[in-house]
Every structure is written in C-alpha cells, then in structure tokens.
Scaffold this motif. Structure first.
Motif, mmCIF file in Angstrom:
data_model
loop_
_atom_site.group_PDB
_atom_site.id
_atom_site.type_symbol
_atom_site.label_atom_id
_atom_site.label_comp_id
_atom_site.label_asym_id
_atom_site.label_seq_id
_atom_site.Cartn_x
_atom_site.Cartn_y
_atom_site.Cartn_z
ATOM 1 N N ASN A 1 0.848 -1.199 0.000
ATOM 2 C CA ASN A 1 0.000 0.000 0.000
ATOM 3 C C ASN A 1 0.875 1.238 0.000
ATOM 4 N N LEU A 2 2.172 1.045 -0.269
ATOM 5 C CA LEU A 2 3.100 2.159 -0.349
ATOM 6 C C LEU A 2 2.974 2.764 -1.735
ATOM 7 N N GLU A 3 2.834 4.054 -1.772
ATOM 8 C CA GLU A 3 2.628 4.718 -3.052
ATOM 9 C C GLU A 3 3.932 5.297 -3.578
ATOM 10 N N GLY B 1 7.722 -2.315 -9.625
ATOM 11 C CA GLY B 1 8.740 -1.835 -8.703
ATOM 12 C C GLY B 1 9.410 -2.958 -7.954
ATOM 13 N N ASP B 2 8.972 -4.178 -8.206
ATOM 14 C CA ASP B 2 9.673 -5.301 -7.591
ATOM 15 C C ASP B 2 9.478 -6.535 -8.449
ATOM 16 N N ALA B 3 10.521 -7.317 -8.556
ATOM 17 C CA ALA B 3 10.462 -8.542 -9.341
ATOM 18 C C ALA B 3 11.519 -9.487 -8.799
ATOM 19 N N MET C 1 5.535 -6.541 4.752
ATOM 20 C CA MET C 1 5.268 -7.979 4.722
ATOM 21 C C MET C 1 5.087 -8.478 3.295
ATOM 22 N N HIS C 2 4.505 -7.641 2.437
ATOM 23 C CA HIS C 2 4.254 -8.104 1.071
ATOM 24 C C HIS C 2 5.545 -8.414 0.320
ATOM 25 N N CYS C 3 6.650 -7.824 0.762
ATOM 26 C CA CYS C 3 7.919 -8.100 0.084
ATOM 27 C C CYS C 3 8.306 -9.559 0.272
#
Ligand code: PLP
Ligand code: PLP
Ligand code: FES
Ligand code: FES
Lengths: 395, 152, 395
Positions: free
Chosen positions: A328-330, B36-38, B103-105
């Motif tokens: 939820n980081l923009e 932004g992440d992979a 946490m999602h990372c």
C-alpha cells in the motif's frame, strides 16, 4: 560515522546563529508576549523584530506576516481563508504536483462539494499557462500553485501565473516552502494574495512557519481562539521558534547569491559525475528552471529504497520517490504525474544540498554511488541489459 | 524509516546466493519492472528431489532483496516437498520479522517459489516478460492476500 | 531587577531538564523523522519515546496521543473532529467560562448553523450537573468542558460530567491545559473522548502540545497534508518541542505531590496574607475545588491594570481580568459569567505559582501589595469608604 546530509529539501539543521537567538526565549525570556508586565512585554518586542525581519526578507509590510506552526498550516490556512471568505465560489485550481498540504486540503474540499481542477504537467513537470487560463471560471475561489517543487526542484512561473490570475480577479496562493533563501522574492512585485513558508527548510527549527497575507486579501483565521497574531492565528506564540525564524529568514535572504553559485556548482558536479559514471540514468524535472540545490535522478533497473539503504551505510542521507505498487506504499505521485516511466520512478533518488554542503560530501557520493548501482543491478533480473560504465568501481 | 532487524540488513547488504544458476532445473519469476519489484528464483534439484542449490535475482527494496536471499538459504538441502510448505511467514520469521508495511515483500518470495516448483513439475513457463511497463500485475498478489500477510 | 514570576497560568519557564533533552534535536539530531535514513530514523525513536512518556503521564496508550502546536490547536481539532464526524448532529454544549480556544470555535460553528448551549455558572464559577444533563439533545455532537479554568483555577467535575454524558452516547472533550501536573489524570478512568493540553503551561516550550484521542472516538484530521502522527496531524513534527513535551509531562507527573503541598501552601500563604492585610477583597472562584497554584483575588475600588503596573515596578509578574469597557478591551468574561460585581472584576488579579516559586517571592508580594492597594485607593474617588487595614504599609 560522519553524516553526509544531502536531504535538505526534507529538513535542515538549525543554524548556529539561529540557535543563539532562540535559546533565551525558553528559559530566561520565557514570558507570554500577551502579558501586561514588562517581562512579557519585552518578548513582544522580539516578536515584532522577527516580524520585521520576515517582512524585509519578503519585501512586504510586517502586518502582512502571520506566524504559523509550519508550511502545512500555512497552506491549509490560505486555502480555507479563500474558500470561507467567498462562500459562493465552489471551484479551485491547483496542480497535480503540489505538496500533500495543498493536495489533501483540496481533496477534503472535494468531499465537501467543491470542484477542483488539478492541472496536469508535462514530462518535465511543467504546467501549461494556457491550461491554467482556461481552467479559470467565474466561481473559482482560488488558484494554488507551488513556487518550487520539493521532489524535483522545479520552479514554477508564479509571477506570470499570478499576474494572469489576478487580472481575472481570482485569489492566488503559492506554497513557497522550497524557495525561501533560494530565490529573491518581493511581495511588492509578486501579485500573490497568500504565500506559505516553513522554518525547518531554511535552518530554523521544525514546528514554526509563516504566511504572507496581502493586506487587501480576505482572511479568516484557521485556528480559532485568542487574539494572537492580530486576531488571525490563535494560540500562544511559539516565541523561540518565531525569533529563530526571523533570524533564519534574514540569513536566508543573504545566502541567495551563494545558493545560486556555490551550491548550484556542487549540485551540477554531482549531476554531471553521476550521469557520466552510471549508464541509464534520467534527470527528473526541468533543468531550465530548477532550484539550485536539488537533483532528482533515476537509475533504471534498481529500486530507490535499496539505493538509499546502501548510501545509509556510508552515512549519506538522501531520499527517494520509490515504493513498489504491490504494497500500500505509493510511489511518488509527482513523478507519476510527470509521466516518468515506472522503471525510473522506482529507481529515483533526490539529493538536496544546503549552504553547509561541502565538495567532499558530494565527492563521497560520486565515489560510491556508481558501485552501489552496479552491485544492485548485478542482483537484478533486469540488470543484464546494461553496458558497464567505464570507471565505475565494483563492489 | 523502516525498522529493519539486523538480519534483514545483513541479508540485504551482503546477500547470499545472488545471481543466476545457468543450468537451473527450475526457474520461477514474479513481479515486473512496472510494479517496482520482481524476483527470479533459480533451483538446482537432484534426482532424489533435494534442492542442492538456490539463487535469486531481485529488483526491489531492501526487504525484497533480503527476503529473496534468506529464502534461498532456507531452500538449500530441503526436499521439494518440504520446500512447497515454506510460506512468506517463514521467510519473515527467518529474518527476525519485517515491518508490517513490508510484509508483502516476503510474499513475493513465496510466490516465486510456487512458480519455480510449478516450473519443476512442468506446469509453467520458465520465463515471462518481466519488463512490461504498462500492465502492473504485481505478481498476482491481491489486496486480500496482502492484507492477510500483514495481519498474520 | 529580579523577576518574581507569579504568572504561570499564562506561561512557564522551560525546565532545565527539558531544555537539555530538546537542544540536540535542533542542530545535531536534526533529521526528519519520516526520512528513510538512519539519521532521520533515530529521531523517530525519540518521538516514540516522547509519545510513551505522554501516554504514561495520562495513563493511556501511545496511539492515543497526537502531538499538536499547542492547546488551542488541540481544542480546535477535538471540536472539529466531533462535528465533522457526525454531520447530522448540529448541537454543542459547553460552558460560559471556557478558554477562547473553545468559545471562539463554538461561535464559529454558530455562524455555520450549529446551535450551542453555553452552560451558565454560579457565583463560585460552578456548573450545575443537572443543567448539563438537561442540555443534552439527540442531536448533540459534543460536550466540551474545561478541566480547570485558567483565570480562577476552578476544577470542574469532569469525571462525573463525562460519565453522565457518555451514558447518553454523546462525545466529550475536555480542555486540560491547566491541570497537567496539578491533578493526577488517568484516561483509563476518565471517560472523555478527547483531551487537549499545552507544553508551555508545564515547563515545555511554547508552540507544542498534545491531544488524547480515545481509540474508539471518531477523529478527522484538522490540519491536512502529510501522513505524520499516523495520518492524524499533518506537518513536519516539531521534534525538539515534542521531545521536550514528553520530558515535561514526565516531570509534571512527578510534581503532582509537590503542587498539592508545597505550592498550595505558598498560594494559601499569599491568599491569607492578602485577605488579612487588605480590606474589601474577594476571592474569585471555588475554594472547595481549585487548582493548588492559583489565586484570583479582587480589590474593590481599584483597577487591575494599575495594580499590575505597580507590581511590575517591583519585578512581580501577575495578570488581571480587568480592562475598562471604555476601550475595546473587554473585562474578563469568566468573572462576568460568575456574576462577579463590576467593581470587583475591574480590580481582579490572578497570581499563579509554579514549582519554581519560593516563599521569598510570595512574601515580596505580601510586603508590597497592601501598600499598593492603599495608594491606589487613596487616588480613587471610591476609595474613601474603606477602613485602613491594621498593618498595611503606606507608600
Ligand atoms: C513544498 C512543500 N510544502 C509544504 C511543506 C510542509 O511544510 P511543514 O512540514 O513545515 O508543514 C513542505 C515540506 O514538508 C514542502 O516541501
Ligand atoms: C485553559 C486553556 N485552554 C487553552 C489554552 C491555549 O493553549 P495554547 O496557548 O498553547 O494554544 C490556554 C492557554 O493559553 C488555557 O489556559
Ligand atoms: S518489494 Fe515492495 S516495498 Fe518491498
Ligand atoms: S481608561 Fe484606560 S483602558 Fe479604559
């Protein structure tokens, strides 16, 4: 570890000259400026002096200065003053790259039935003057355009904008938080109605700021209560902070020449060094019209936070517009409004210098950042496509 | 500033198993440049189904890099069956915890592992286009999954 | 000249312990607590500690603390939160003796179509609980009653009031600016939804304050912008001020015993001395329920400002509820609401002590004030009627 502080658009160190003037107002000259006794009355005199200094720095009259708790309060107060003094006008104009202090106030007003035009920006972050003109309506209560953007350093043509807007009889506010001490402002020449600034961006403490409110402009107090600030901002005055802000504004006005030469030269050294040593970079913003102290640069294929943390291990402070979209980081809405490709938004870093920045500090970044980018690109699934730069050290 | 544990910092600054395994038996990819992440996960699995080697390539924040790296450490020596039971919570626990916003990372690690195991079973292509800039699928992690990951 | 500072309800000196903790946050630990780097992050930790300390002093959880720019902002924020979160409720209840931060916010809302019940007070400044109960309506958005009055020192039965009001499901705010460090507060026991306090009344600097907002209470940010204070108060945090406030709240909680014994004894000495030495005095307020540090005393036939100025020549700082009505200066609305006769309102003086007050300071007033009153009465056309006090020195 020595701190290399290149995050001066976020906040600045209080100048020693400012500290020195402030301190007595905490534990010796601690009277309430509204008090009837001499002990309080003398504090009132120092507030008046701070107001004079602020007025001198802005080339306006002291009665046009209102001290606040910071830039955010000033932005809120200006917008609410315009809106509350013209209850029939239900439209505002601003830009998509404003600080949240303006944007979120506009969003709040949308929730209360106002219509807001958010002017788009081009790839360089520039606003189109014709679009601004066309956005004006008979029921426009206020146009609010920042003087310079905190993320890119872009300077907006507020003089031309305000002239055009005032010609149409519409009130104009500018968030000048990032330009104090960097541009020479004269309220006699700049036809804005309101202007907000903040102490902690110009080597005064956090939690104090000021607004310019033109004598002829309508005003309604935002914080209600006592008669302080000539009935325009209630609450016992932050005396130490105000005295500090007055001094800081005086100093900042003296430093403008330096900002535009020494500081700009250091920024340019950093910019040129990085674009030379690292491939696949992108300068975000308008290099034709940009604050002398700000560099916003993107490194493709790497992520800003990762860069920042590696810099952090060297004591280097900077900031980033990155933040992946899966949380939820923009990521930076300013860079997105400019249409900066996501790949570049994610790898964006802002360096912002101050009058205390040295060449050694800039060179520390130049020595290490190319290697950091290489290291991160080596880890990245996308890093392969690139050509190694000639002289970048490997980690 | 995020409150990173020393272990997160260590695995970020000195990541173990970064890079490609050129003769990998399985590859799993999630995320994209646009998001932004992979993460690209490489596995080397022996005939008895034990993971002999694991490596990663990650584009992402410090948590993403540390999560990927610690995941590869967790995987080495495990059977495919054991590996399939590793979740993002195991990854976070191994790191001594992650800030809840981050946490999602670690979810990305779990998802890459699932993709790699599918690939091992021949169910999924080894690679896909991670460079997509327009459509951001965010490796199929839904809001709900993220919320769950944060809550748990 | 040595200053005898007996005006601590107006503002206080910053405690040395508070100064010491604050100063580093100006020129060494000057990072922005929202920054990603360690330099800013460490400041965040100190803010968290300040929040812990504030929470401990109020016996609440740290998430229930919001730092503000002062008591006025807190009062505004609480009232607007209650009103904006319940758009259908258009009635408020408060008292006639509130601070302008509450009164003027209520008046503003009246201008926006709200109805406000201003509860009257009796001759001692007391509010009637039955009247409060009867004032409640199905559309009452908020009851706001101060915990203690700044002019008289009166302590209001906020516990009983809040219990009754909460039973009716109505939100309750209390302006506790004057009670911090003087009464032991536990938010676990006191069922208020909002509470406002201010740093500069408890030996922290001016321009910083805090609010308690109960977890279950609705809240809407008053100052809009960035995500600071968990999205509840925008604007870069006044880090030095907040750290100072945290420390000051810790110290204040420790000083409560002292306030209630040593400070109260000094105040009583002053009160008894003055009523003994000067005839025709009147203690304004409720001596049964009054702050330990406050004395509001009226001297019939003389004017407060004149007394203050004579005291001022001795370095004594106090304040007055007077101000003649022929100027645009309003005499104390608090004393008028209490029905204090005009003759007494004009001659009212407030002495407010602190933990730094000494017996010598009190005795200085006792030595000189009776003479000052006599001197002024000698000049007054109404002064003749009185009997001279036995031992008052003549000037
Ligand atoms: C452009 C701009 N406007 C407004 C603000 C808000 O100022 P403050 O943090 O003093 O409230 C900032 C900085 O935070 C800023 O950079
Ligand atoms: C009872 C009371 N409420 C509110 C305030 C306002 O606090 P501040 O001056 O910090 O805004 C004061 C003091 O000025 C006060 O005494
Ligand atoms: S991978 Fe998204 S913030 Fe870490
Ligand atoms: S006579 Fe001076 S204030 Fe009224």
């Amino acid at each position: 570890m020595k701190v290399t502080y290149l995050d001066n658009n976020a906040t600045t160190r209080v100048a020693p000259e400012v500290m020195e003037e402030m301190l007595p107002f905490m534990d010796t000259l601690y009277g309430n400026p509204s008090s009837m006794h001499t002990f309080g009355g003398q504090v009132q005199k120092h507030l008046a002096q701070a107001r004079e200094r602020a007025a001198q720095a802005l080339d306006c009259s002291p009665e046009e200065i209102i001290f606040t708790s910071g830039g955010t309060e000033g932005d809120n107060a200006a917008i609410f003053a315009a809106v509350n003094s013209q209850p029939d006008k239900r439209h505002l104009v601003t830009t998509r790259v404003e600080h949240p202090a303006v944007l979120n106030t506009c969003k709040y007003l949308e929730g209360r039935g106002y219509e807001v035009t958010y002017l788009p920006v081009d790839g360089y972050g520039r606003v189109n003057l014709d679009q601004l003109r066309e956005s004006l309506r008979p029921d426009t209560a206020l146009v609010s355009v920042m003087y310079a953007n905190n993320e890119t350093g872009n300077i907006y043509p507020v003089q031309a904008m305000a002239e055009m807007v005032k010609e149409r009889g519409v009130l104009f506010h500018t968030d000048a938080v990032q330009v104090i001490g960097k541009l020479d402002l004269s309220m006699q020449k700049l036809p804005v109605d309101y202007l907000a600034l903040s102490g902690h961006k110009i080597h005064a403490p956090k939690g104090v700021g000021a607004m310019f409110v033109r004598k002829k402009a309508p005003f309604r107090p935002f914080i209600l209560g006592g008669h302080q600030e000539n009935g325009r901002r209630a609450g016992t005055e932050n005396t130490a902070g105000i005295v500090g802000l007055g001094r800081a504004m005086q100093l900042a006005a003296m430093d403008i020449a330096e900002e535009n030469t020494r500081v700009a030269a250091l920024r340019d050294r950093l910019e040129q060094g990085l674009t030379r040593e690292v491939e696949q970079t992108r300068i975000n913003g308008d290099r034709e019209s940009r604050l002398p102290n700000t560099l916003n640069i993107s490194f493709k294929y790497v992520e800003g936070e990762a860069i920042l943390l590696m810099l952090d291990t060297l004591g280097v402070c900077a900031s980033s517009g990155s933040a992946c979209t899966s949380g939820n980081l923009e990521p930076s809405s300013v860079l997105r409004a400019m249409g900066v490709p996501f790949t570049h938004v994610h790898g964006s870093i802002r360096f912002s210098l101050s009058r205390y920045t040295t060449q050694e500090e800039v060179d520390l970044v130049l020595d290490h950042l190319p290697g950091i980018i290489n290291k991160l690109r080596d880890m990245s699934p996308f890093g392969q496509g690139r050509e190694p730069a000639a002289s970048a050290p490997r980690y | 500033m995020w409150e990173y544990t020393d272990k997160v910092k260590e695995f970020f600054l000195n990541p173990k198993n970064a890079g490609e395994i050129s003769d990998a038996d399985a590859v799993g990819e999630v995320g994209s440049l646009a998001c932004g992440d992979a993460l690209k996960l490489f596995l080397k699995v022996d005939d008895s189904g034990v993971i002999q080697d694991a490596s990663f390539q990650t584009f992402g924040c410090a948590s993403a890099i540390a999560s990927s790296s610690v995941l590869t450490e967790l995987l080495k020596g495990k059977t495919v069956d054991e590996a399939s039971r590793i979740t993002n919570k195991d990854i976070a626990r191994e790191l001594g915890g992650l800030p809840k916003e981050k946490m999602h990372c670690s979810v990305m690690g779990q998802q890459a592992l699932e993709a790699a195991l599918k690939n091992l079973r021949g169910e999924e292509a080894a690679t896909r286009d991670l460079e997509g800039e327009v459509v951001c699928e965010c490796f199929g992690v839904t809001d709900e999954e993220i919320k769950r990951a944060i809550r748990d």
